[in-house]
Design an enzyme around this catalytic site. Structure first.
Site, short mmCIF file in Angstrom:
data_model
loop_
_atom_site.label_atom_id
_atom_site.label_comp_id
_atom_site.label_asym_id
_atom_site.label_seq_id
_atom_site.Cartn_x
_atom_site.Cartn_y
_atom_site.Cartn_z
CG LEU A 75 26.11 29.50 79.94
CD1 LEU A 75 26.26 31.13 79.79
CD2 LEU A 75 25.97 28.42 81.13
N GLY A 76 24.24 27.96 75.76
CA GLY A 76 23.03 27.69 74.90
C GLY A 76 23.72 28.12 73.49
N GLY A 108 22.14 29.18 69.20
CA GLY A 108 21.01 29.33 68.23
C GLY A 108 21.77 30.11 66.85
CG ASP A 132 13.74 37.34 68.14
OD1 ASP A 132 12.62 36.97 67.94
OD2 ASP A 132 14.78 36.92 68.28
#
Length: 433
Positions: A98-99, A101, A220
């Site tokens: 999905l993603g 980082g 964040d």
């Protein structure tokens, strides 16, 4: 003639008969007890089986139906400890990304009951860093419950897999819709919906700061950490940098750099004390990107628009907001809300933490329940020769308006200037060097 005493033989026979009767009675008692035990066991087994198949039993002799349902809901809300095998099966051996980082990679998963989840597999440069992130997220999300916070289903912490299992947000993150969906076939969010997303995000941060037993600082806040459900409602996510702190502490002890450049407050990258107001600053930067539907820093644009926040301030200061509305393609019907959001953003990104509003006041200002005070120039510190002295104090004293925003913590190493009665009424403090 018998030598036995008279009657001995009869006495012996009677004793034997009596002994036999006692044995018979004892056997009967044992049998009855066994029958009772078997019956009780059968009842308990049947009752347990029935409760397993019918968890919400409407029986007034036991727990009321409403309470049974409530307890069942609470039980489901507790984070579940999954095995690595369960998560690998649910994610088809981590095949649907999905993603990703710096924190790791997020995979889509589906459990056998049909529940779709997002599985965040943690990685990092060291086991200690992974453990810190894991503990930050589980300890934070395990004790919070708010509509605008992503729900933590459970976790896995094994040598082969360290992961967090969250509810799946079908519409992804806000940054996609702000920066990437314009040229595609995806729906571009209207300004009214963007305003709702901003308010939902603000409510979540206010909850973390002011309503939890221990204040939670996220550190964040940015569009990539605002997820959207099927109705495009905002859900704040990614608490890998979060920190729990005592409300009585005047500032937070930092052990390392936090936040994302461009969103992180000045005190996070300068040797200054840090408070929960760093989240307020980040939220202000998020508001700028929502208003402009662009990244705050865009080197492909001309110098004047390269950094959107300062360009927006100049348009506001020179009363040229119409230019901003045109550039940001904001329709006339949304201009009033957009101007309010801009003023809130400028209040939130003030250089000094004590001059930023608390998040509960930010919520009220975004809702229109409180008038937004005229903001000071939040970027004067970037230009040499510009003083933050008496002029700023005077402007602050005149411009607090009817707002109720407070700051009970003075976190800079400076003296506190006595303000006007109006400032004292709303507990606004101004620090001077």
């Amino acid at each position: 003639m018998s030598s036995y005493p008279s009657g001995y033989g009869d006495t012996h026979t009677h004793a034997a008969g009596t002994s036999g009767g006692i044995v018979v009675v004892a056997i009967i008692v044992v049998v009855v007890k066994l029958v009772i035990i078997v019956a009780v066991c059968r009842y308990v087994c049947n009752r347990t089986s029935k409760m397993q198949t019918e968890p919400f039993v409407n029986d007034s002799r036991f727990i009321p139906l409403a309470m049974v349902k409530f307890l069942d809901d609470m039980e489901r809300e507790k984070p579940i400890r999954f095995t690595s095998q369960q998560l690998r099966i649910a994610t088809d051996n981590l095949s649907f990304i999905l993603g990703s980082g710096g924190f790791g990679t997020v995979y889509k998963g589906v459990f056998t009951n049909g529940t779709t989840v997002a599985v965040k597999v943690l990685n990092g440069t060291s086991d200690k860093r992974i453990e810190e992130q894991f503990m930050a997220e589980v300890s934070t999300m395990g004790r919070t419950h708010h509509f605008n916070l992503v729900r933590l289903y459970g976790f896995c912490f094994e040598s082969s897999l360290r992961a967090l299992v969250y509810e799946f947000m079908i519409n992804g993150s806000l940054d996609y819709h702000l920066f990437k969906a314009k040229n595609g076939v995806n729906v571009v969010l209207g300004f009214e919906k963007l305003h709702e997303i901003a308010m939902g995000t603000a409510r979540a941060i206010a909850y973390l700061h002011e309503e939890c037993p221990h204040r939670i600082v996220h550190y964040d806040i940015k569009p990539g950490n605002i997820l959207l459900d099927s109705n495009f409602c905002a859900k704040v996510a990614d608490f890998g940098l979060a920190k729990l702190c005592n409300r009585d502490n005047t500032h937070i002890t930092m052990t390392g750099g936090r936040g994302t450049p461009g969103y992180a407050a000045p005190e996070l990258w300068l040797p200054l004390p840090v408070t929960h107001k760093c989240d307020v600053y980040s939220f202000g930067m998020l508001l700028f990107e929502i208003i402009g539907r662009r990244r705050n820093m865009d080197v492909t644009l001309g110098d004047s628009q390269e950094w959107f926040p300062i360009w927006a301030w100049r348009k506001y200061e020179t009363k040229q907001l119409n230019d901003l509305m045109i550039v940001c393609t904001i329709e006339q019907k949304d201009e009033e809300v957009a101007e309010r959001m801009l003023k809130v953003a400028l209040c939130c990104v003030q250089y000094r933490p004590e001059t930023r509003p608390v998040m509960s006041i930010v919520v009220k200002m975004l809702e229109g329940a409180l008038e937004v005070p005229e903001p000071l120039n939040p970027f004067s510190y970037l230009f040499s020769g510009v003083s933050e002295g008496g002029d700023s104090l005077a402007r602050m004293a005149w411009n607090v308006g009817g707002s109720d925003w407070t700051s009970s913590e003075v976190v800079t190493k400076s003296t506190v200037v006595e303000g006007t009665p109006l400032m004292k009424r709303y507990e606004i403090t101004i620090a001077s060097e």
